[in-house]
Design an enzyme around this catalytic site. Sequence first.
Site, short mmCIF file in Angstrom:
data_model
loop_
_atom_site.label_atom_id
_atom_site.label_comp_id
_atom_site.label_asym_id
_atom_site.label_seq_id
_atom_site.Cartn_x
_atom_site.Cartn_y
_atom_site.Cartn_z
CB ALA A 186 -3.22 -19.87 -18.40
CD GLU A 210 -8.86 -14.90 -14.59
OE1 GLU A 210 -9.54 -14.03 -14.00
OE2 GLU A 210 -9.32 -15.71 -15.41
CB THR A 223 5.46 -21.68 -15.36
OG1 THR A 223 5.39 -21.15 -14.04
CG2 THR A 223 6.82 -22.34 -15.57
CD GLU A 260 1.32 -27.08 -10.19
OE1 GLU A 260 0.14 -27.13 -10.56
OE2 GLU A 260 2.00 -26.04 -10.22
NE ARG A 287 35.43 -16.79 4.99
CZ ARG A 287 35.97 -15.74 4.39
NH1 ARG A 287 36.77 -15.90 3.35
NH2 ARG A 287 35.73 -14.53 4.84
N GLY A 300 28.80 -13.34 4.06
CA GLY A 300 28.45 -12.45 2.95
C GLY A 300 28.42 -13.17 1.61
C1 LIG Z 1 7.29 -18.02 -10.44
C2 LIG Z 1 5.82 -18.26 -10.47
C3 LIG Z 1 5.30 -19.18 -11.38
C4 LIG Z 1 3.92 -19.39 -11.45
N1 LIG Z 1 3.41 -20.25 -12.40
C5 LIG Z 1 2.06 -20.32 -12.59
C6 LIG Z 1 1.51 -21.07 -13.69
O1 LIG Z 1 2.23 -21.70 -14.47
N2 LIG Z 1 0.16 -21.07 -13.85
C7 LIG Z 1 -0.67 -20.39 -13.01
O2 LIG Z 1 -1.88 -20.43 -13.22
N3 LIG Z 1 -0.19 -19.67 -11.96
C8 LIG Z 1 1.16 -19.62 -11.74
N4 LIG Z 1 1.68 -18.87 -10.70
C9 LIG Z 1 0.77 -18.14 -9.83
C10 LIG Z 1 0.68 -18.72 -8.42
O3 LIG Z 1 0.04 -19.96 -8.43
C11 LIG Z 1 -0.04 -17.66 -7.57
O4 LIG Z 1 0.86 -16.57 -7.42
C12 LIG Z 1 -0.46 -18.19 -6.21
O5 LIG Z 1 -1.47 -19.16 -6.35
C13 LIG Z 1 -0.97 -17.07 -5.28
O6 LIG Z 1 -1.90 -16.26 -5.93
P1 LIG Z 1 -1.70 -14.66 -5.89
O7 LIG Z 1 -0.30 -14.38 -6.33
O8 LIG Z 1 -2.81 -14.05 -6.66
O9 LIG Z 1 -1.80 -14.29 -4.37
P2 LIG Z 1 -3.17 -13.93 -3.57
O10 LIG Z 1 -4.19 -14.97 -3.84
O11 LIG Z 1 -3.51 -12.51 -3.88
O12 LIG Z 1 -2.67 -14.06 -2.06
C14 LIG Z 1 -2.02 -12.99 -1.35
C15 LIG Z 1 -1.77 -13.47 0.08
O13 LIG Z 1 -3.02 -13.79 0.71
C16 LIG Z 1 -2.94 -15.08 1.26
N5 LIG Z 1 -4.24 -15.74 1.28
C17 LIG Z 1 -5.03 -16.01 0.22
N6 LIG Z 1 -6.13 -16.66 0.61
C18 LIG Z 1 -6.04 -16.82 1.95
C19 LIG Z 1 -6.87 -17.42 2.95
N7 LIG Z 1 -8.03 -18.01 2.63
N8 LIG Z 1 -6.45 -17.39 4.23
C20 LIG Z 1 -5.28 -16.81 4.56
N9 LIG Z 1 -4.45 -16.22 3.67
C21 LIG Z 1 -4.83 -16.23 2.38
C22 LIG Z 1 -1.97 -15.84 0.37
O14 LIG Z 1 -1.46 -17.00 1.01
C23 LIG Z 1 -0.93 -14.76 0.15
O15 LIG Z 1 -0.05 -14.73 1.25
C24 LIG Z 1 3.06 -18.68 -10.58
C25 LIG Z 1 3.60 -17.78 -9.65
C26 LIG Z 1 4.95 -17.55 -9.60
C27 LIG Z 1 5.48 -16.53 -8.63
#
Ligand SMILES: Cc1cc2nc3c(=O)[nH]c(=O)nc-3n(C[C@H](O)[C@H](O)[C@H](O)COP(=O)(O)OP(=O)(O)OC[C@H]3O[C@@H](n4cnc5c(N)ncnc54)[C@H](O)[C@@H]3O)c2cc1C
Length: 265
Positions: free
Chosen positions: A5, A8, A41, A128, A154, A226
């Site tokens: 985890a 956040e 996850t 990872e 097809r 489709g």
């Molecule tokens: C199915 C799934 C499983 C997951 N499993 C885990 C898990 O087990 N443990 C865990 O801790 N997390 C997990 N995550 C979280 C995942 O690692 C994060 O969603 C990811 O790191 C992006 O963080 P965010 O969603 O907060 O996006 P944000 O950080 O809010 O980013 C939003 C956008 O801004 C862009 N951005 C951010 N910084 C920059 C920069 N410096 N320059 C340009 N663009 C930037 C990003 O690329 C993105 O396009 C999971 C996510 C999903 C969808």
Amino acid sequence: MFAIAMTEPGTGSDLANIATTAKLSADGTHYVLDGAKTFITGGALADRVLVVCRTSAFDATNRRAGLSILVVDTTSEGFAVGRKLDKIGLKASDTAELSFSSVRVPVEDRLGEEGAGFSYLTHNLAQERLTIAIGASATAAAAVQHALAYTKERDVFGKPVASFQNTKFVLAECSADVEAIRQFVDRALELHNAGELTVPDAARVKLFATETAGRVIDKCLQLHGGYGYVLEYPIARLYADTRVSRIYGGTSEVMKTIIAKDLGL
Ligand SMILES: Cc1cc2nc3c(=O)[nH]c(=O)nc-3n(C[C@H](O)[C@H](O)[C@H](O)COP(=O)(O)OP(=O)(O)OC[C@H]3O[C@@H](n4cnc5c(N)ncnc54)[C@H](O)[C@@H]3O)c2cc1C
């Protein structure tokens, strides 16, 4: 079962901004953990969760300092599983919100040194990211196999879709892309096995493999017409399942920032 985890509600890409706190008790026997995590996850089913948290106050001059990793027993009082998120793909794996309200964690359950969490993450996220690249390699190869089989079966305008020059050219391009991903992933695996896979090289292989796989799977879906949009066809599930590989484990944009830094930019 374990979960990790980091993410956040308020921070994902910017791990140094983690707000979950762990305060050491006055007698030094345990931490008191407070905060919330999301997108975890396996979080709903885990027996133990590795929680990345702040064990000392945020320091703007050294943003990466002060983070530690605690191993939290999910039967602990104050631990709760929130919503299971309704994702577009990866339906077989749960992705959950977790909360920690004054959870007592024995000091012995801290992983490694206090305050060294960020460097542990940086080091281990390389593996990872390689794992995610391997998955992208497999899904791209599978997409081409599905598209080959489908387009041979097809018939459109009285002949197999596979007989159109466009289909041949698209599948030829995809086949070359799949081979390029495989070679890159194999090389990264060799480096990993030799203990030499660097953080920037892991970022390169994740970026290339997942972005290329995304393009390959999209093209293979298109060849299904489709039916490619219907989940009973494997290509549709590959499309939905693979999309997240460009997001989790660090987004493609974050991979580019790591690579750019390695280039001295
Ligand atoms: C199915 C799934 C499983 C997951 N499993 C885990 C898990 O087990 N443990 C865990 O801790 N997390 C997990 N995550 C979280 C995942 O690692 C994060 O969603 C990811 O790191 C992006 O963080 P965010 O969603 O907060 O996006 P944000 O950080 O809010 O980013 C939003 C956008 O801004 C862009 N951005 C951010 N910084 C920059 C920069 N410096 N320059 C340009 N663009 C930037 C990003 O690329 C993105 O396009 C999971 C996510 C999903 C969808």
